[in-house]
Each structure stands twice: as structure tokens, then as C-alpha cells.
Write a protein that holds these residues in place. Structure first.
Motif, PDB file in Angstrom:
ATOM      1  N   CYS A   5     -15.099 -11.798  -1.999  1.00 34.09           N
ATOM      2  CA  CYS A   5     -15.907 -11.005  -1.080  1.00 34.09           C
ATOM      3  C   CYS A   5     -15.444  -9.550  -1.032  1.00 34.09           C
ATOM      4  O   CYS A   5     -16.051  -8.740  -0.336  1.00 34.09           O
ATOM      5  CB  CYS A   5     -15.853 -11.604   0.326  1.00 34.09           C
ATOM      6  SG  CYS A   5     -16.587 -13.257   0.428  1.00 34.09           S
ATOM      7  N   GLY A   6     -14.379  -9.205  -1.728  1.00 28.23           N
ATOM      8  CA  GLY A   6     -13.897  -7.840  -1.741  1.00 28.23           C
ATOM      9  C   GLY A   6     -13.115  -7.451  -0.505  1.00 28.23           C
ATOM     10  O   GLY A   6     -12.996  -6.270  -0.190  1.00 28.23           O
ATOM     11  N   PHE A   7     -12.562  -8.437   0.226  1.00 29.27           N
ATOM     12  CA  PHE A   7     -11.804  -8.134   1.434  1.00 29.27           C
ATOM     13  C   PHE A   7     -10.474  -7.476   1.078  1.00 29.27           C
ATOM     14  O   PHE A   7      -9.885  -7.747   0.038  1.00 29.27           O
ATOM     15  CB  PHE A   7     -11.537  -9.410   2.242  1.00 29.27           C
ATOM     16  CG  PHE A   7     -12.766 -10.048   2.816  1.00 29.27           C
ATOM     17  CD1 PHE A   7     -13.753  -9.279   3.408  1.00 29.27           C
ATOM     18  CD2 PHE A   7     -12.932 -11.426   2.767  1.00 29.27           C
ATOM     19  CE1 PHE A   7     -14.880  -9.862   3.941  1.00 29.27           C
ATOM     20  CE2 PHE A   7     -14.073 -12.026   3.297  1.00 29.27           C
ATOM     21  CZ  PHE A   7     -15.040 -11.243   3.891  1.00 29.27           C
ATOM     22  N   SER A   8     -10.007  -6.623   1.988  1.00 29.85           N
ATOM     23  CA  SER A   8      -8.713  -5.975   1.795  1.00 29.85           C
ATOM     24  C   SER A   8      -7.591  -6.976   2.058  1.00 29.85           C
ATOM     25  O   SER A   8      -7.807  -7.995   2.719  1.00 29.85           O
ATOM     26  CB  SER A   8      -8.574  -4.796   2.767  1.00 29.85           C
ATOM     27  OG  SER A   8      -8.447  -5.267   4.098  1.00 29.85           O
ATOM     28  N   PRO A   9      -6.369  -6.700   1.563  1.00 26.76           N
ATOM     29  CA  PRO A   9      -5.235  -7.600   1.841  1.00 26.76           C
ATOM     30  C   PRO A   9      -5.001  -7.808   3.327  1.00 26.76           C
ATOM     31  O   PRO A   9      -4.666  -8.913   3.763  1.00 26.76           O
ATOM     32  CB  PRO A   9      -4.061  -6.875   1.177  1.00 26.76           C
ATOM     33  CG  PRO A   9      -4.681  -6.080   0.071  1.00 26.76           C
ATOM     34  CD  PRO A   9      -6.011  -5.638   0.607  1.00 26.76           C
ATOM     35  N   ALA A  10      -5.183  -6.751   4.140  1.00 27.35           N
ATOM     36  CA  ALA A  10      -4.977  -6.889   5.588  1.00 27.35           C
ATOM     37  C   ALA A  10      -5.997  -7.838   6.197  1.00 27.35           C
ATOM     38  O   ALA A  10      -5.674  -8.658   7.065  1.00 27.35           O
ATOM     39  CB  ALA A  10      -5.066  -5.521   6.261  1.00 27.35           C
ATOM     40  N   ALA A  64      -4.609   5.647   4.198  1.00 24.00           N
ATOM     41  CA  ALA A  64      -3.605   6.704   4.022  1.00 24.00           C
ATOM     42  C   ALA A  64      -2.355   6.151   3.349  1.00 24.00           C
ATOM     43  O   ALA A  64      -1.778   6.790   2.462  1.00 24.00           O
ATOM     44  CB  ALA A  64      -3.251   7.318   5.374  1.00 24.00           C
ATOM     45  N   ALA A  65      -1.941   4.953   3.748  1.00 25.58           N
ATOM     46  CA  ALA A  65      -0.735   4.357   3.166  1.00 25.58           C
ATOM     47  C   ALA A  65      -0.920   4.082   1.674  1.00 25.58           C
ATOM     48  O   ALA A  65       0.012   4.230   0.886  1.00 25.58           O
ATOM     49  CB  ALA A  65      -0.390   3.062   3.902  1.00 25.58           C
ATOM     50  N   ALA A  66      -2.125   3.685   1.290  1.00 23.96           N
ATOM     51  CA  ALA A  66      -2.390   3.305  -0.103  1.00 23.96           C
ATOM     52  C   ALA A  66      -2.843   4.474  -0.970  1.00 23.96           C
ATOM     53  O   ALA A  66      -3.088   4.294  -2.168  1.00 23.96           O
ATOM     54  CB  ALA A  66      -3.458   2.209  -0.140  1.00 23.96           C
ATOM     55  N   LEU A  67      -2.920   5.670  -0.417  1.00 21.72           N
ATOM     56  CA  LEU A  67      -3.475   6.810  -1.152  1.00 21.72           C
ATOM     57  C   LEU A  67      -2.628   7.150  -2.377  1.00 21.72           C
ATOM     58  O   LEU A  67      -1.417   7.361  -2.263  1.00 21.72           O
ATOM     59  CB  LEU A  67      -3.543   8.024  -0.227  1.00 21.72           C
ATOM     60  CG  LEU A  67      -4.426   9.179  -0.709  1.00 21.72           C
ATOM     61  CD1 LEU A  67      -5.895   8.786  -0.658  1.00 21.72           C
ATOM     62  CD2 LEU A  67      -4.184  10.416   0.149  1.00 21.72           C
ATOM     63  N   THR A  75      13.546   5.783   2.114  1.00 20.26           N
ATOM     64  CA  THR A  75      14.215   5.064   1.028  1.00 20.26           C
ATOM     65  C   THR A  75      13.494   5.182  -0.302  1.00 20.26           C
ATOM     66  O   THR A  75      13.915   4.595  -1.288  1.00 20.26           O
ATOM     67  CB  THR A  75      14.353   3.578   1.388  1.00 20.26           C
ATOM     68  OG1 THR A  75      13.044   2.998   1.547  1.00 20.26           O
ATOM     69  CG2 THR A  75      15.151   3.390   2.663  1.00 20.26           C
ATOM     70  N   GLY A  76      12.378   5.925  -0.322  1.00 21.23           N
ATOM     71  CA  GLY A  76      11.642   6.108  -1.562  1.00 21.23           C
ATOM     72  C   GLY A  76      10.552   5.079  -1.801  1.00 21.23           C
ATOM     73  O   GLY A  76       9.860   5.134  -2.822  1.00 21.23           O
ATOM     74  N   GLN A  77      10.385   4.130  -0.865  1.00 19.63           N
ATOM     75  CA  GLN A  77       9.344   3.127  -1.008  1.00 19.63           C
ATOM     76  C   GLN A  77       8.018   3.665  -0.462  1.00 19.63           C
ATOM     77  O   GLN A  77       8.004   4.486   0.462  1.00 19.63           O
ATOM     78  CB  GLN A  77       9.719   1.859  -0.253  1.00 19.63           C
ATOM     79  CG  GLN A  77      10.979   1.179  -0.768  1.00 19.63           C
ATOM     80  CD  GLN A  77      10.834   0.762  -2.207  1.00 19.63           C
ATOM     81  OE1 GLN A  77       9.855   0.112  -2.588  1.00 19.63           O
ATOM     82  NE2 GLN A  77      11.797   1.124  -3.034  1.00 19.63           N
ATOM     83  N   PRO A  78       6.886   3.207  -1.002  1.00 15.30           N
ATOM     84  CA  PRO A  78       5.595   3.606  -0.425  1.00 15.30           C
ATOM     85  C   PRO A  78       5.512   3.176   1.040  1.00 15.30           C
ATOM     86  O   PRO A  78       5.955   2.080   1.397  1.00 15.30           O
ATOM     87  CB  PRO A  78       4.576   2.843  -1.283  1.00 15.30           C
ATOM     88  CG  PRO A  78       5.284   2.571  -2.578  1.00 15.30           C
ATOM     89  CD  PRO A  78       6.727   2.367  -2.205  1.00 15.30           C
ATOM     90  N   VAL A  79       4.964   4.026   1.879  1.00 13.50           N
ATOM     91  CA  VAL A  79       4.844   3.673   3.289  1.00 13.50           C
ATOM     92  C   VAL A  79       3.798   2.574   3.453  1.00 13.50           C
ATOM     93  O   VAL A  79       2.900   2.415   2.628  1.00 13.50           O
ATOM     94  CB  VAL A  79       4.453   4.888   4.158  1.00 13.50           C
ATOM     95  CG1 VAL A  79       5.478   5.996   4.050  1.00 13.50           C
ATOM     96  CG2 VAL A  79       3.061   5.394   3.797  1.00 13.50           C
ATOM     97  N   THR A  80       3.911   1.817   4.529  1.00 13.05           N
ATOM     98  CA  THR A  80       2.919   0.801   4.882  1.00 13.05           C
ATOM     99  C   THR A  80       2.053   1.338   6.012  1.00 13.05           C
ATOM    100  O   THR A  80       2.349   2.371   6.609  1.00 13.05           O
ATOM    101  CB  THR A  80       3.613  -0.483   5.346  1.00 13.05           C
ATOM    102  OG1 THR A  80       4.317  -0.202   6.581  1.00 13.05           O
ATOM    103  CG2 THR A  80       4.601  -0.983   4.297  1.00 13.05           C
ATOM    104  N   TRP A 114       1.265   4.022  11.527  1.00 11.19           N
ATOM    105  CA  TRP A 114       1.117   3.862  12.969  1.00 11.19           C
ATOM    106  C   TRP A 114       2.340   4.420  13.704  1.00 11.19           C
ATOM    107  O   TRP A 114       2.206   5.124  14.705  1.00 11.19           O
ATOM    108  CB  TRP A 114       0.925   2.378  13.319  1.00 11.19           C
ATOM    109  CG  TRP A 114      -0.506   1.942  13.313  1.00 11.19           C
ATOM    110  CD1 TRP A 114      -1.295   1.755  12.229  1.00 11.19           C
ATOM    111  CD2 TRP A 114      -1.324   1.657  14.458  1.00 11.19           C
ATOM    112  NE1 TRP A 114      -2.551   1.344  12.609  1.00 11.19           N
ATOM    113  CE2 TRP A 114      -2.598   1.280  13.970  1.00 11.19           C
ATOM    114  CE3 TRP A 114      -1.102   1.662  15.827  1.00 11.19           C
ATOM    115  CZ2 TRP A 114      -3.651   0.923  14.820  1.00 11.19           C
ATOM    116  CZ3 TRP A 114      -2.148   1.306  16.673  1.00 11.19           C
ATOM    117  CH2 TRP A 114      -3.409   0.949  16.172  1.00 11.19           C
ATOM    118  N   GLN A 115       3.515   4.082  13.210  1.00  7.94           N
ATOM    119  CA  GLN A 115       4.743   4.521  13.877  1.00  7.94           C
ATOM    120  C   GLN A 115       4.872   6.044  13.864  1.00  7.94           C
ATOM    121  O   GLN A 115       5.305   6.644  14.864  1.00  7.94           O
ATOM    122  CB  GLN A 115       5.953   3.885  13.191  1.00  7.94           C
ATOM    123  CG  GLN A 115       6.055   2.381  13.409  1.00  7.94           C
ATOM    124  CD  GLN A 115       7.114   1.730  12.534  1.00  7.94           C
ATOM    125  OE1 GLN A 115       7.552   2.299  11.527  1.00  7.94           O
ATOM    126  NE2 GLN A 115       7.533   0.525  12.911  1.00  7.94           N
TER     127      GLN A 115
END
Length: 281
Positions: free
Chosen positions: A3-8, A138-141, A199-204, A209-210
Motif C-alpha cells: 500500500c506504500g505505507f511509511s515505516p512509521a 526532515a529526518a530522511a532528507l 555521533t555522526g548517525q542520521p537523525v530520527t 521532535w526533541q
């Protein structure tokens, strides 16, 4: 995924089905999904309401159950579609909280220039406000989603639908400063994501939100989150005279009715229209 749903969205639906399965076992229905019927589904939804779950959340549970029961019947896991007669609960549409220009400027000015992540946070806040992005978007950009020459950002939204958003000079400049001065220092291993953590990881999306909540608190603003900036973006576009269909495209709404909610927010424009065009002012 078909159905093309996002992971969230998939994670939320999976949680809804776990809740249903847990309720069935607690009620003594341990024989599997084939024991589902209309009465048991209604009983589960009533238990959610009794537990204080909001109507909007119960509506999502209902949607999850209807999709699942349709699949289960088609795949032969259940003898029939147990949710065929299940109705969707009505939800009241509440007006969203939006920021005025002055409060938005306070938020954008809140990050501390001495902070390590100052440039990232400014770029992120500017982008959320100038483009109306969802936190997950924004997180996945991707880092290559910015076209500084055209002044646009390429965003992949719900259902993997792409939209192109003009974001303005302040936003582009903030992203450029972050991308050139800070991102290379944060980068530990190759990643295509634009926004990185300490830490160099992509933000979630949780980190997004934080960031917004932290700087809103520093600016003395309450009840502000990424969607507040999205609401403010849409409301101010309409207040400035943008066509409703254009705003729908900019927000990535599948249903125009969702966008129409923002037409009820800007009372200042309503007063101006009445003053100028009312037949008996």
C-alpha cells in the motif's frame, strides 16, 4: 508495504494488531485469527475507549483492523471479513495551534551560537518552518535534495510521493552553512542523509521532535512541536493569498479536506475579506 505505507505507519499498524491479539488472549480467545468476528472486534474497540484512548487513535485502530481483516479473508486465514460491518468512529476536527510571525522568529533565534550543533539546529528549524516538512520527512532528507540554484528542496512524503518545495533564501543559507561548516565534522561514515547527530548517525524523527521542543522551551514557547511549524507554514501561506490547491500540493495532502482545516484558523484574513467585500459593511 504494497500500500506504500511509511515505516512509521507500518509500525503503528503492527502495534494496533498486537493490541488486538493481546486483548483476544486476555478474553480467552486463543484459537488464532479465525476466531475474529464482528462482536469481538466491537468489544476490543470498546475496551480501548474504556481505557481512555482518544477517538482519533481508536479510528486508526479501526482502519488497521479493517485492512487486516480484508487481507485475512482474502488469504484464507479467516472464513469471512470480520470487519465488513465495522464503522469508523467520528472524530472531532480540532483547530491546530499555530505560531504567529513574532513567536516563529523567537523560535528560529533560540539556538545558542556557542552550542556544538548550532548550525544543524538552525538549518533544521528553518527548513521545518520554510517548507512545512513532517518530522519524518526532515529526518530522511537526502543531502542532495537541496537545489540552491532553483531555491527548492525535493521531499519524499507519505506513500513515496515526491514534491518540490521552494524554501526561500534564509533557509537555503542556513542549510548551506550547516552542510559546509558542520556536517563534514559530524560525518563518521558515508551516509546520504543531510541531518546528522552528534555521533555522526542520521537523525530520527524523535530527534527532530526533541530539537524543536528544546528550542521552543528556550524561547518561552509552549505546546510547540514539528507539526506546529507545519501548521504555521500552511496557515501563513493561505493568509498571504495562496490557493488552497497549491497549499495542498505543498503539504503533500492526499485529501483537500485535510488542507481546508487551515482555512478556519486565520481569522485575521476573514475579517479583512469581510471589511473589503461585505455588501453591507
Amino acid at each position: 508495504m504494497e500500500c506504500g505505507f511509511s515505516p512509521a505507519t507500518l509500525a503503528a499498524y503492527a502495534g494496533d494488531l498486537r493490541d488486538l491479539r493481546t486483548w483476544m488472549e486476555r478474553e480467552g480467545h486463543r484459537g488464532g485469527w479465525h476466531e475474529l468476528d464482528h462482536e469481538r472486534l466491537v468489544g476490543h474497540l470498546q475496551s480501548l475507549a474504556a481505557g481512555g484512548l482518544q477517538t482519533a487513535s481508536i479510528a486508526r485502530h479501526t482502519a488497521t483492523i479493517r485492512v487486516f481483516c480484508r487481507f485475512a479473508a482474502a488469504a484464507g486465514h479467516t472464513p469471512a471479513d470480520a470487519a465488513e460491518r465495522l464503522s469508523q468512529p467520528r472524530t472531532w476536527r480540532t483547530l491546530p495551534h499555530v505560531l504567529g510571525h513574532a513567536d516563529a522568529e523567537k523560535l528560529l533565534a533560540a539556538p545558542d551560537p556557542a552550542a556544538t550543533l548550532y548550525l544543524r539546529d538552525v538549518a533544521l528549524l528553518e527548513l521545518l518552518y520554510a517548507g512545512g516538512l513532517r518530522a519524518s520527512e526532515a529526518a530522511a532528507l537526502p543531502a542532495d535534495a537541496i537545489d540552491a540554484t532553483l531555491g527548492v528542496v525535493r521531499v519524499l512524503g507519505k506513500g513515496n510521493k515526491e514534491r518540490i518545495l521552494p524554501v526561500g533564501t534564509p533557509c537555503l543559507q542556513a542549510i548551506q552553512r550547516y552542510a559546509e561548516q558542520l556536517r563534514p565534522k559530524l560525518l563518521k561514515e558515508p551516509t546520504g542523509r543531510l541531518f546528522l547527530s552528534r555521533t555522526g548517525q542520521p537523525v530520527t524523527r524523535i530527534v527532530v521532535w526533541q530539537v524543536v521542543k528544546r528550542h521552543a522551551a528556550a524561547a518561552g514557547l509552549h505546546n510547540v512541536h514539528p507539526h506546529t511549524l507545519r501548521h504555521s507554514y500552511a496557515t501563513q501561506l493561505l493568509a498571504g493569498g495562496a490557493d488552497l490547491r497549491v497549499v495542498q500540493e505543498m503539504l503533500g495532502h492526499a485529501d483537500l479536506g485535510t488542507t481546508e482545516l487551515y482555512t478556519h484558523v486565520d481569522r485575521s484574513r476573514l475579517a479583512d475579506v469581510l471589511a473589503r467585500f461585505h455588501p453591507r459593511p
